[in-house]
Design a protein around this motif. Structure first.
Motif, PDB file in Angstrom:
ATOM      1  N   LEU A 176       0.858  -1.178   0.000  1.00 47.66           N
ATOM      2  CA  LEU A 176       0.000   0.000   0.000  1.00 47.66           C
ATOM      3  C   LEU A 176       0.893   1.226   0.000  1.00 47.66           C
ATOM      4  CD1 LEU A 176      -2.694   1.527   0.319  1.00 47.66           C
ATOM      5  CD2 LEU A 176      -2.487   1.191   2.803  1.00 47.66           C
ATOM      6  N   VAL A 177       0.787   2.050  -1.045  1.00 47.47           N
ATOM      7  CA  VAL A 177       1.596   3.262  -1.165  1.00 47.47           C
ATOM      8  C   VAL A 177       0.704   4.460  -0.863  1.00 47.47           C
ATOM      9  CG1 VAL A 177       3.024   4.673  -2.678  1.00 47.47           C
ATOM     10  CG2 VAL A 177       3.080   2.180  -2.888  1.00 47.47           C
ATOM     11  N   VAL A 178       1.082   5.215   0.152  1.00 47.88           N
ATOM     12  CA  VAL A 178       0.286   6.368   0.596  1.00 47.88           C
ATOM     13  C   VAL A 178       1.105   7.628   0.356  1.00 47.88           C
ATOM     14  CG1 VAL A 178      -1.023   7.388   2.473  1.00 47.88           C
ATOM     15  CG2 VAL A 178      -0.710   4.889   2.387  1.00 47.88           C
ATOM     16  N   GLU A 179       0.668   8.443  -0.598  1.00 45.73           N
ATOM     17  CA  GLU A 179       1.418   9.636  -1.003  1.00 45.73           C
ATOM     18  C   GLU A 179       0.464  10.610  -1.678  1.00 45.73           C
ATOM     19  OE1 GLU A 179       3.638  12.505  -1.619  1.00 45.73           O
ATOM     20  OE2 GLU A 179       4.795  10.803  -0.810  1.00 45.73           O
ATOM     21  N   LEU A 235       7.815   2.361 -10.291  1.00 43.10           N
ATOM     22  CA  LEU A 235       9.024   1.737  -9.748  1.00 43.10           C
ATOM     23  C   LEU A 235       8.714   0.402  -9.080  1.00 43.10           C
ATOM     24  CD1 LEU A 235      12.061   1.937  -8.833  1.00 43.10           C
ATOM     25  CD2 LEU A 235      11.186   3.094  -6.776  1.00 43.10           C
ATOM     26  N   LEU A 236       7.699   0.398  -8.218  1.00 50.32           N
ATOM     27  CA  LEU A 236       7.392  -0.796  -7.448  1.00 50.32           C
ATOM     28  C   LEU A 236       6.778  -1.886  -8.321  1.00 50.32           C
ATOM     29  CD1 LEU A 236       6.086   0.927  -4.217  1.00 50.32           C
ATOM     30  CD2 LEU A 236       8.235  -0.304  -4.500  1.00 50.32           C
ATOM     31  N   GLU A 237       5.913  -1.501  -9.246  1.00 52.84           N
ATOM     32  CA  GLU A 237       5.357  -2.504 -10.150  1.00 52.84           C
ATOM     33  C   GLU A 237       6.460  -3.117 -11.010  1.00 52.84           C
ATOM     34  OE1 GLU A 237       0.732  -0.966 -10.624  1.00 52.84           O
ATOM     35  OE2 GLU A 237       2.195  -0.470 -12.177  1.00 52.84           O
ATOM     36  N   GLY A 238       7.423  -2.290 -11.420  1.00 56.40           N
ATOM     37  CA  GLY A 238       8.556  -2.804 -12.174  1.00 56.40           C
ATOM     38  C   GLY A 238       9.419  -3.747 -11.364  1.00 56.40           C
TER      39      GLY A 238
END
Length: 221
Positions: A7-10, A22-25
């Motif tokens: 979970l990316v909270v930004e 970036l993270l999906e890559g």
């Protein structure tokens, strides 16, 4: 077990898009939230392996989100990624429940390395999940019953029971369970089917039906 779920909270749209790419890559399954209230909702109803959390969020400050998650028993490893990077800020973040803290601007390679380290530590130290009549071990997809016997679970049965066990006091709707455990399905009936499978293997008390609302983990035996 599939891709690690983060979970990316930004609230910064450009940074959020960059982090998502970036993270999906890097092989993560990414869910995003752009304010504190949405982050709290996702954290309470979703099932994640990691949380990447900004502090200066609209609606609810990042550490307040983390504090509320911790109070409900959610122990998902969390890395705070914040422009507030002086020593006092880092100490506050760690004292309020974060496992790691990285200041902005950050090095991409270091961020990915820290997330990998959090995943490894969590896999090595993850507590056993108590379920009615036994203990769920997600690493072997099975329940060690209190009488010493073991019950093997399928991947989806294990995922469903794990999600309920990580939210032991919450009533989760069929829609929420479908999104968290069966993201490739579009029929909420699949949730009922797997609840039936769990009850058949572990007893009806394993999953409690809350009429008109959904399901929750049954009370301890």
């Amino acid at each position: 077990m599939g891709a690690p779920r983060v979970l990316v909270v930004e609230d910064d749209a450009r940074l959020l898009a960059m982090l998502t790419e970036l993270l999906e890559g890097a092989g993560y399954d990414v869910t995003v939230a752009r304010d504190g209230q949405r982050a709290l909702h996702e954290g309470l109803t979703g099932s994640f392996d990691l949380i990447l959390l900004d502090r200066g969020l609209p609606a609810l400050e990042g550490l307040d989100v983390l504090n509320r998650l911790r109070r409900t028993g959610i122990t998902t490893p969390t890395l705070v990624l914040s422009a507030l990077g002086n020593p006092a800020d880092r100490v506050e973040g760690l004292d309020r429940g974060a496992e790691d803290y990285l200041a902005k601007p950050f090095d991409v390679a270091e961020l990915l390395a820290r997330l990998r380290a959090l995943l490894r530590r969590h896999e090595q130290t993850a507590p056993a999940l108590r379920v009615p009549g036994g203990v769920l071990d997600v690493t072997v997809r099975g329940v060690q019953l209190d009488d010493g016997s073991e019950v093997a679970l399928s991947e989806r049965e294990c995922d469903l029971l794990e999600h309920l066990a990580r939210h032991p006091r919450q009533v989760l709707s069929r829609h929420e369970l479908l999104a968290a455990v069966f993201p490739d399905a579009d029929d909420q009936g699949v949730v009922d089917t797997y609840v039936h499978y769990l009850r058949r293997k572990l007893g009806r008390a394993t999953v409690q039906t809350v009429r008109g609302l959904g399901y929750r983990l049954g009370a301890p035996a």
